[in-house]
Design an enzyme around this catalytic site. Structure first.
Site, PDB file in Angstrom:
ATOM      1  NE  ARG A   1       6.292   3.276   2.819  1.00 53.03           N
ATOM      2  CZ  ARG A   1       5.909   3.727   1.629  1.00 53.03           C
ATOM      3  NH1 ARG A   1       6.743   3.681   0.607  1.00 53.03           N
ATOM      4  NH2 ARG A   1       4.705   4.205   1.462  1.00 53.03           N
TER       5      ARG A   1
ATOM      6  CD  GLU B   1       0.886   7.217   8.780  1.00 55.91           C
ATOM      7  OE1 GLU B   1       0.154   8.082   8.286  1.00 55.91           O
ATOM      8  OE2 GLU B   1       1.396   6.298   8.113  1.00 55.91           O
TER       9      GLU B   1
ATOM     10  CD  GLN C   1      -3.671  19.494   8.012  1.00 59.30           C
ATOM     11  OE1 GLN C   1      -3.014  19.081   8.949  1.00 59.30           O
ATOM     12  NE2 GLN C   1      -4.782  20.158   8.179  1.00 59.30           N
TER      13      GLN C   1
ATOM     14  CE1 TYR D   1      -4.089   7.031   6.514  1.00 59.61           C
ATOM     15  CE2 TYR D   1      -3.123   8.618   8.052  1.00 59.61           C
ATOM     16  CZ  TYR D   1      -2.996   7.755   6.984  1.00 59.61           C
ATOM     17  OH  TYR D   1      -1.778   7.579   6.394  1.00 59.61           O
TER      18      TYR D   1
ATOM     19  CG  ASP E   1      -4.773   8.700   2.881  1.00 59.14           C
ATOM     20  OD1 ASP E   1      -5.277   7.952   2.012  1.00 59.14           O
ATOM     21  OD2 ASP E   1      -3.555   8.927   2.941  1.00 59.14           O
TER      22      ASP E   1
ATOM     23  CB  CYS F   1      -9.654   0.434 -12.828  1.00 62.91           C
ATOM     24  SG  CYS F   1     -10.156   2.116 -12.450  1.00 62.91           S
TER      25      CYS F   1
HETATM   26  S1  SF4 Z   1      -6.495   2.113 -13.389  1.00 64.13           S
HETATM   27 FE1  SF4 Z   1      -6.096   4.303 -13.279  1.00 64.13          FE
HETATM   28  S2  SF4 Z   1      -7.913   5.216 -12.352  1.00 64.13           S
HETATM   29 FE2  SF4 Z   1      -8.013   3.005 -11.983  1.00 64.13          FE
HETATM   30  S3  SF4 Z   1      -7.114   2.736  -9.973  1.00 64.13           S
HETATM   31 FE3  SF4 Z   1      -5.480   2.459 -11.458  1.00 64.13          FE
HETATM   32  S4  SF4 Z   1      -4.535   4.483 -11.720  1.00 64.13           S
HETATM   33 FE4  SF4 Z   1      -6.510   4.768 -10.676  1.00 64.13          FE
END
Ligand code: SF4
Length: 378
Positions: free
Chosen positions: A30, A42, A47, A125, A143, A214
């Site tokens: 970075r 990258e 893996q 990717y 990814d 989220c």
């Molecule tokens: S709130 Fe939790 S589940 Fe949702 S994106 Fe963030 S870390 Fe992931």
């Protein structure tokens, strides 16, 4: 894209960039936007875990500090520098692509995403990562880490590795990358998946900049997402591995013809069954047929297990005494083995053999010291 949707993505971008600017890990790749350095990192990170990659990355760049230096190297030199990372196909492709950049792009790493994608060993990717990080282009990345974040963030059900969900995820990743600092934005998504939105364990939602947005969290679906396809049970194989020594040196053979590990050195091995007698027989036969060498196989030292691309391989490591001479095999001191491109299994087996022999010599010397300190009976 509708206005509210544009607003949603702008809001997510803003939060991700602010979080990344303070929470990102300091990683050697970075420190630069040089496409050669970013590209090497990258490829190595495919893996392999970040912590494991760092020493190899630094060593590789000391050995090949520029794309030109890599392009001019012999393939064996590149494989040797890659030793320990495994998946040697990546090293071969990296080398081939460096030669292609020199031959077809006058040594200048291309900045066009389509041209980057056309280089050997570079998929969608990696092309997205290089284009965005090094050339500030709004190209997406997707990814495992990004898949996890996006499927949870938008509560997306279905198999993310297949259409239509995989296409939907690429579209969403592109919508996020289309703004300022696409390289940082992509790295923020990957970083969030690697350090906060974790798989298998409890995600650290309280530290997540996107917790208020989220949907999986709001709907209690975090642990169900992403809906990755169940892994197929690995195919089990047993191989007998001969460890023959002569005055401190170990016998190795070089692989030829097999595309994946071609050119690498390894302990001679033969496919066998679980049965010890069959393992011994396979080795004796292989030494006789391939190199016209005599081989007396001793006891099993240990079993080394390796999981590779859908296979679970049990390597039964057996002591062996080899008689005769052949051009097909070579005897190397351990220090010489370290200088060569050897298979990952051979490197691990040799490390264990050396550890065991050093602990045996320590025990022998402790026993000798104790016995010399014991009072002599008169
Ligand atoms: S709130 Fe939790 S589940 Fe949702 S994106 Fe963030 S870390 Fe992931």
């Amino acid at each position: 894209m509708a206005r509210t949707e544009r607003e949603t993505y702008r809001n997510l971008r803003r939060k991700l960039l602010a979080w990344y600017s303070t929470e990102k890990r300091e990683l050697p790749w970075r420190r630069s936007k040089d496409p050669y350095r970013v590209w090497v990192s990258e490829i190595m990170l495919q893996q392999t875990r970040v912590e494991a990659v760092i020493p190899y990355y630094e060593r590789f760049l000391r050995r090949f500090p520029s794309l030109q230096a890599l392009a001019q190297a012999q393939e064996q030199q590149v494989l040797t520098a890659w030793t320990g990372l495994g998946y040697y196909r990546r090293a071969r492709m990296l080398h081939r692509a460096a030669q292609e950049v020199v031959a077809e792009h006058a040594g200048q790493f291309p900045s066009d995403p389509e041209e980057i994608l056309g280089l050997p060993g570079i998929g969608r990717y990696t092309a997205g990562a290089i284009s965005s990080i090094c050339f500030d282009l709004p190209e997406p990345v997707l990814d495992g880490n990004v898949i996890r974040v996006l499927t949870r963030l938008f509560a997306l059900e279905g198999d993310p590795t297949k259409a239509p969900l995989s296409n939907d995820l690429w579209d969403r990743a592109r919508s996020l990358a289309e703004g300022k600092a696409p390289g940082d934005l992509n790295q923020a998504l990957m970083e969030l998946g690697a350090t906060v939105c974790l798989p298998n364990t409890e995600p650290r939602c309280l530290f997540c900049p996107l917790q208020a947005d989220c949907r999986a969290r709001a709907e209690g679906k975090i642990h169900r997402l992403p809906e990755l396809p169940a892994r197929r049970a690995p195919k089990v194989e047993h191989w007998a591995v001969a460890v023959a020594t002569r005055r401190g040196r170990y016998l190795l053979r070089q692989r030829h013809g097999e595309t994946l590990l071609n050119g690498l050195f390894e302990f001679p091995s033969a496919e066998a069954s679980k049965e010890p007698s069959q393992q011994k027989q396979s080795l004796v036969q292989m030494f006789r047929d391939q190199w016209k060498l005599g081989c007396r196989v001793g006891e099993e030292r240990f079993v080394h297990r390796q999981d590779i691309s859908g296979r679970r391989v049990f390597l039964h490591v057996l002591s062996a005494e080899v008689t005769g001479r052949s051009q097909g095999v070579r005897w190397w001191f351990p220090s010489q083995v370290e200088q060569r491109a050897v298979t990952t299994a051979t490197r691990k087996i040799l490390t264990r053999l050396l550890q065991e022999s050093s602990s045996t010599s320590k025990q022998a010397s402790t026993a000798a010291t104790k016995s010399s300190n014991r009072p002599v009976k008169r």
